[in-house]
Design an enzyme around this catalytic site. Sequence first.
Site, PDB file in Angstrom:
ATOM      1  N   CYS A  43       0.826  -1.211   0.000  1.00  9.79           N
ATOM      2  CA  CYS A  43       0.000   0.000   0.000  1.00  9.79           C
ATOM      3  C   CYS A  43       0.858   1.259   0.000  1.00  9.79           C
ATOM      4  CB  CYS A  43      -0.930  -0.025   1.221  1.00  9.79           C
ATOM      5  SG  CYS A  43      -1.904   1.461   1.372  1.00  9.79           S
ATOM      6  N   CYS A  48      -1.568   1.797  -2.986  1.00 10.15           N
ATOM      7  CA  CYS A  48      -2.543   2.877  -2.786  1.00 10.15           C
ATOM      8  C   CYS A  48      -1.923   4.279  -2.745  1.00 10.15           C
ATOM      9  CB  CYS A  48      -3.297   2.700  -1.475  1.00 10.15           C
ATOM     10  SG  CYS A  48      -3.347   1.052  -0.798  1.00 10.15           S
ATOM     11  N   LYS A  51       0.077   5.514  -5.878  1.00  9.73           N
ATOM     12  CA  LYS A  51      -0.934   5.598  -6.947  1.00  9.73           C
ATOM     13  C   LYS A  51      -1.791   6.851  -6.791  1.00  9.73           C
ATOM     14  CE  LYS A  51      -4.840   3.953  -6.132  1.00  9.73           C
ATOM     15  NZ  LYS A  51      -5.744   2.848  -5.710  1.00  9.73           N
ATOM     16  N   TYR A 179      -9.373  -2.674 -11.326  1.00 12.41           N
ATOM     17  CA  TYR A 179      -9.163  -1.293 -10.892  1.00 12.41           C
ATOM     18  C   TYR A 179      -7.724  -0.830 -11.080  1.00 12.41           C
ATOM     19  CZ  TYR A 179      -7.060  -2.340  -6.265  1.00 12.41           C
ATOM     20  OH  TYR A 179      -6.223  -2.731  -5.253  1.00 12.41           O
ATOM     21  N   GLU A 183      -6.951   2.414 -13.268  1.00  9.97           N
ATOM     22  CA  GLU A 183      -6.368   3.593 -12.603  1.00  9.97           C
ATOM     23  C   GLU A 183      -5.102   4.026 -13.332  1.00  9.97           C
ATOM     24  OE1 GLU A 183      -8.019   2.903  -8.064  1.00  9.97           O
ATOM     25  OE2 GLU A 183      -6.043   2.166  -8.576  1.00  9.97           O
ATOM     26  N   HIS A 438     -27.314  21.398  -0.715  1.00  5.89           N
ATOM     27  CA  HIS A 438     -27.403  21.973  -2.044  1.00  5.89           C
ATOM     28  C   HIS A 438     -26.397  23.097  -2.222  1.00  5.89           C
ATOM     29  CE1 HIS A 438     -29.437  22.974  -5.768  1.00  5.89           C
ATOM     30  NE2 HIS A 438     -29.460  24.239  -5.388  1.00  5.89           N
ATOM     31  N   GLU A 443     -26.378  15.235  -3.351  1.00  8.13           N
ATOM     32  CA  GLU A 443     -27.762  15.454  -2.893  1.00  8.13           C
ATOM     33  C   GLU A 443     -28.738  14.544  -3.654  1.00  8.13           C
ATOM     34  OE1 GLU A 443     -29.689  19.330  -3.803  1.00  8.13           O
ATOM     35  OE2 GLU A 443     -27.895  19.772  -4.981  1.00  8.13           O
TER      36      GLU A 443
HETATM   37  C1  LIG Z   1      -1.166  -0.665  -7.590  1.00 13.48           C
HETATM   38  C2  LIG Z   1      -1.986  -0.993  -6.373  1.00 13.48           C
HETATM   39  C3  LIG Z   1      -2.911  -0.091  -5.928  1.00 13.48           C
HETATM   40  C4  LIG Z   1      -3.673  -0.374  -4.808  1.00 13.48           C
HETATM   41  N1  LIG Z   1      -4.596   0.542  -4.400  1.00 13.48           N
HETATM   42  C5  LIG Z   1      -5.349   0.304  -3.316  1.00 13.48           C
HETATM   43  C6  LIG Z   1      -6.285   1.263  -2.863  1.00 13.48           C
HETATM   44  O1  LIG Z   1      -6.457   2.321  -3.464  1.00 13.48           O
HETATM   45  N2  LIG Z   1      -6.994   0.977  -1.746  1.00 13.48           N
HETATM   46  C7  LIG Z   1      -6.835  -0.190  -1.047  1.00 13.48           C
HETATM   47  O2  LIG Z   1      -7.485  -0.384  -0.017  1.00 13.48           O
HETATM   48  N3  LIG Z   1      -5.943  -1.133  -1.468  1.00 13.48           N
HETATM   49  C8  LIG Z   1      -5.207  -0.905  -2.575  1.00 13.48           C
HETATM   50  N4  LIG Z   1      -4.286  -1.842  -2.983  1.00 13.48           N
HETATM   51  C9  LIG Z   1      -4.196  -3.119  -2.251  1.00 13.48           C
HETATM   52  C10 LIG Z   1      -3.366  -2.971  -0.971  1.00 13.48           C
HETATM   53  O3  LIG Z   1      -2.110  -2.446  -1.296  1.00 13.48           O
HETATM   54  C11 LIG Z   1      -3.222  -4.317  -0.283  1.00 13.48           C
HETATM   55  O4  LIG Z   1      -4.500  -4.872  -0.072  1.00 13.48           O
HETATM   56  C12 LIG Z   1      -2.520  -4.190   1.065  1.00 13.48           C
HETATM   57  O5  LIG Z   1      -1.256  -3.622   0.927  1.00 13.48           O
HETATM   58  C13 LIG Z   1      -2.407  -5.571   1.714  1.00 13.48           C
HETATM   59  O6  LIG Z   1      -1.700  -5.488   2.919  1.00 13.48           O
HETATM   60  P1  LIG Z   1      -0.933  -6.750   3.493  1.00 13.48           P
HETATM   61  O7  LIG Z   1      -0.447  -6.346   4.842  1.00 13.48           O
HETATM   62  O8  LIG Z   1      -1.781  -7.945   3.383  1.00 13.48           O
HETATM   63  O9  LIG Z   1       0.280  -7.007   2.503  1.00 13.48           O
HETATM   64  P2  LIG Z   1       1.395  -6.046   1.907  1.00 13.48           P
HETATM   65  O10 LIG Z   1       1.084  -4.624   2.134  1.00 13.48           O
HETATM   66  O11 LIG Z   1       1.616  -6.501   0.528  1.00 13.48           O
HETATM   67  O12 LIG Z   1       2.660  -6.370   2.792  1.00 13.48           O
HETATM   68  C14 LIG Z   1       3.314  -7.606   2.727  1.00 13.48           C
HETATM   69  C15 LIG Z   1       4.785  -7.375   3.041  1.00 13.48           C
HETATM   70  O13 LIG Z   1       5.407  -8.625   3.303  1.00 13.48           O
HETATM   71  C16 LIG Z   1       6.726  -8.586   2.808  1.00 13.48           C
HETATM   72  N5  LIG Z   1       7.163  -9.974   2.670  1.00 13.48           N
HETATM   73  C17 LIG Z   1       6.681 -10.933   1.833  1.00 13.48           C
HETATM   74  N6  LIG Z   1       7.268 -12.116   2.073  1.00 13.48           N
HETATM   75  C18 LIG Z   1       8.151 -11.909   3.091  1.00 13.48           C
HETATM   76  C19 LIG Z   1       9.057 -12.763   3.802  1.00 13.48           C
HETATM   77  N7  LIG Z   1       9.135 -14.072   3.537  1.00 13.48           N
HETATM   78  N8  LIG Z   1       9.821 -12.210   4.777  1.00 13.48           N
HETATM   79  C20 LIG Z   1       9.742 -10.890   5.075  1.00 13.48           C
HETATM   80  N9  LIG Z   1       8.898 -10.052   4.433  1.00 13.48           N
HETATM   81  C21 LIG Z   1       8.105 -10.559   3.466  1.00 13.48           C
HETATM   82  C22 LIG Z   1       6.581  -7.828   1.492  1.00 13.48           C
HETATM   83  O14 LIG Z   1       7.813  -7.280   1.083  1.00 13.48           O
HETATM   84  C23 LIG Z   1       5.554  -6.767   1.884  1.00 13.48           C
HETATM   85  O15 LIG Z   1       6.178  -5.581   2.316  1.00 13.48           O
HETATM   86  C24 LIG Z   1      -3.491  -1.589  -4.104  1.00 13.48           C
HETATM   87  C25 LIG Z   1      -2.539  -2.509  -4.545  1.00 13.48           C
HETATM   88  C26 LIG Z   1      -1.799  -2.220  -5.675  1.00 13.48           C
HETATM   89  C27 LIG Z   1      -0.778  -3.213  -6.134  1.00 13.48           C
END
Ligand SMILES: Cc1cc2nc3c(=O)[nH]c(=O)nc-3n(C[C@H](O)[C@H](O)[C@H](O)COP(=O)(O)OP(=O)(O)OC[C@H]3O[C@@H](n4cnc5c(N)ncnc54)[C@H](O)[C@@H]3O)c2cc1C
Length: 462
Positions: A43, A48, A51, A179, A183, A438, A443
């Site tokens: 994110c 997010c 973006k 999306y 986007e 308004h 609205e």
């Molecule tokens: C282009 C794009 C736009 C988006 N826009 C939106 C939006 O507008 N609104 C919204 O709500 N969501 C949006 N999302 C989705 C959102 O980013 C994810 O749903 C959210 O980040 C998920 O969080 P998470 O904690 O599950 O995983 P992540 O945020 O992906 O975090 C996982 C982390 O784990 C780390 N990792 C993985 N494996 C290992 C390992 N073995 N050891 C150590 N570290 C590891 C990775 O490096 C990463 O940093 C978007 C996603 C993308 C790709």
Amino acid sequence: MAEFDVDLFVIGGGSGGVRAARIAANHGAKVMVAEEYRMGGTCVIRGCVPKKLFVIGSHVHDEIEDAAGFGWTIGQVSFDWRTLVANKDKEIARLEAIYTANVEKSGGQVVKTRAVFEDRHTLRLATGEAVKAKHVLIATGGAPNHGPSIPGIEHVISSNEAFHLPELPKRIVIQGGGYIALEFACIFAGLGCDVTVIYRGDNILRGFDGDVRSHARAEMEKRGITILTGCTVKAVDKHGKEFTTHLSNGSSIASDKVMFAIGRHPNVASLGLEKAGVAINPNNGGIQVDGWSKTSAPHIYAIGDVTHRHNLTPVAIREGHAFADTVFGKRPVQVDHSSIPTAVFAQPEIGTVGLTEAEARAQFSSVDIYKADFRPIKSTMSGRDTRVLMKLVVDATSDRVLGCHIVGDSAAEIIQAVAIAVKMKATKADFDATFALHPTAAEELVTMRTPTARYVREAAAE
Ligand SMILES: Cc1cc2nc3c(=O)[nH]c(=O)nc-3n(C[C@H](O)[C@H](O)[C@H](O)COP(=O)(O)OP(=O)(O)OC[C@H]3O[C@@H](n4cnc5c(N)ncnc54)[C@H](O)[C@@H]3O)c2cc1C
């Protein structure tokens, strides 16, 4: 010697992992978070936040064009992609530092390394160190998935690379109808690129309300984006700095970049899940969890995108928080995944919460639709050819508002507030009893009095 080094080991310092780590530490747990790339996760680093910064940057062009109708003469303008990227990177670095600091302030420890399971309670860090954890939270997120390999797939970028392009392409082909694809299509179009979207289905935004899909498509096409549906990319050739994208319909398109945004897969590979007794959900490829986000191993939990439930930041955060309260705060909480508001930060914006018309008609015997399709006040002076869509889906039996769908400026901001009403099970009568504000576009949501359509299932009508 203590049996465990930490009470909680979190794999992944993204939205969900960081929230869980902080809350667990606040509850008194000894916490370690491993992050292999950058704290903040998808994110903050490549989702997010960057973006949205690009989206805001890409809107400026419209503002400049629209200004003339309001009497402004704006001289020669120019845009510098590198400045946008550099300033975005500066902001992302600031946020990344805050994410690390917040975990540390709560008493948690951050280790900037990859971690994988060695056995049910042991994590092996890429540094070689082994850490024994009483509980483990898998919060490893997801990654772009280019689908089956095609000739020239190595030339294709994903959203990850799109955030760091050294130059703004003049022409870009984007495969995908979800999306993220749209986007980026609107970002690049707003910045002046010639954009072609390729999507295999019959219309973009699968899963969204049918009216939203057609309205959004028409609006994007008015802005000059070419949308080709019913076809896929078969191959990509590179000639010097240029690419030729070959489509399944036999045609081909020249461009300066080719991007795929056709889906994301959960980050489960090479985590050693089998050594820990953690099962994969055969239906979606994510980690299998129950309503408490507990995996098949009772001391291991998984949250966020790695479970492939609802891949959104607020969902990952809520799941992480609920996990920490349940396991370390003696406050059992299950996340209610109903009525999650979502947005598409396209141009125009889309905001939606609750059931689509099709979902409501499948689930309820009598459904009323209220729909307004109108020219926003700004375009009466700017002359821009654009229309707003507002739609309410109502259960005609209980009068409850089941869904709200908006395409137009600030749709995401509006839908965040409407989501409270939908979550509270507000009725259409509650909407009607609310004073209009308004003059606004929103609205319309409280002034639509007569259904534009009513669907009564025949069996129910008898
Ligand atoms: C282009 C794009 C736009 C988006 N826009 C939106 C939006 O507008 N609104 C919204 O709500 N969501 C949006 N999302 C989705 C959102 O980013 C994810 O749903 C959210 O980040 C998920 O969080 P998470 O904690 O599950 O995983 P992540 O945020 O992906 O975090 C996982 C982390 O784990 C780390 N990792 C993985 N494996 C290992 C390992 N073995 N050891 C150590 N570290 C590891 C990775 O490096 C990463 O940093 C978007 C996603 C993308 C790709």
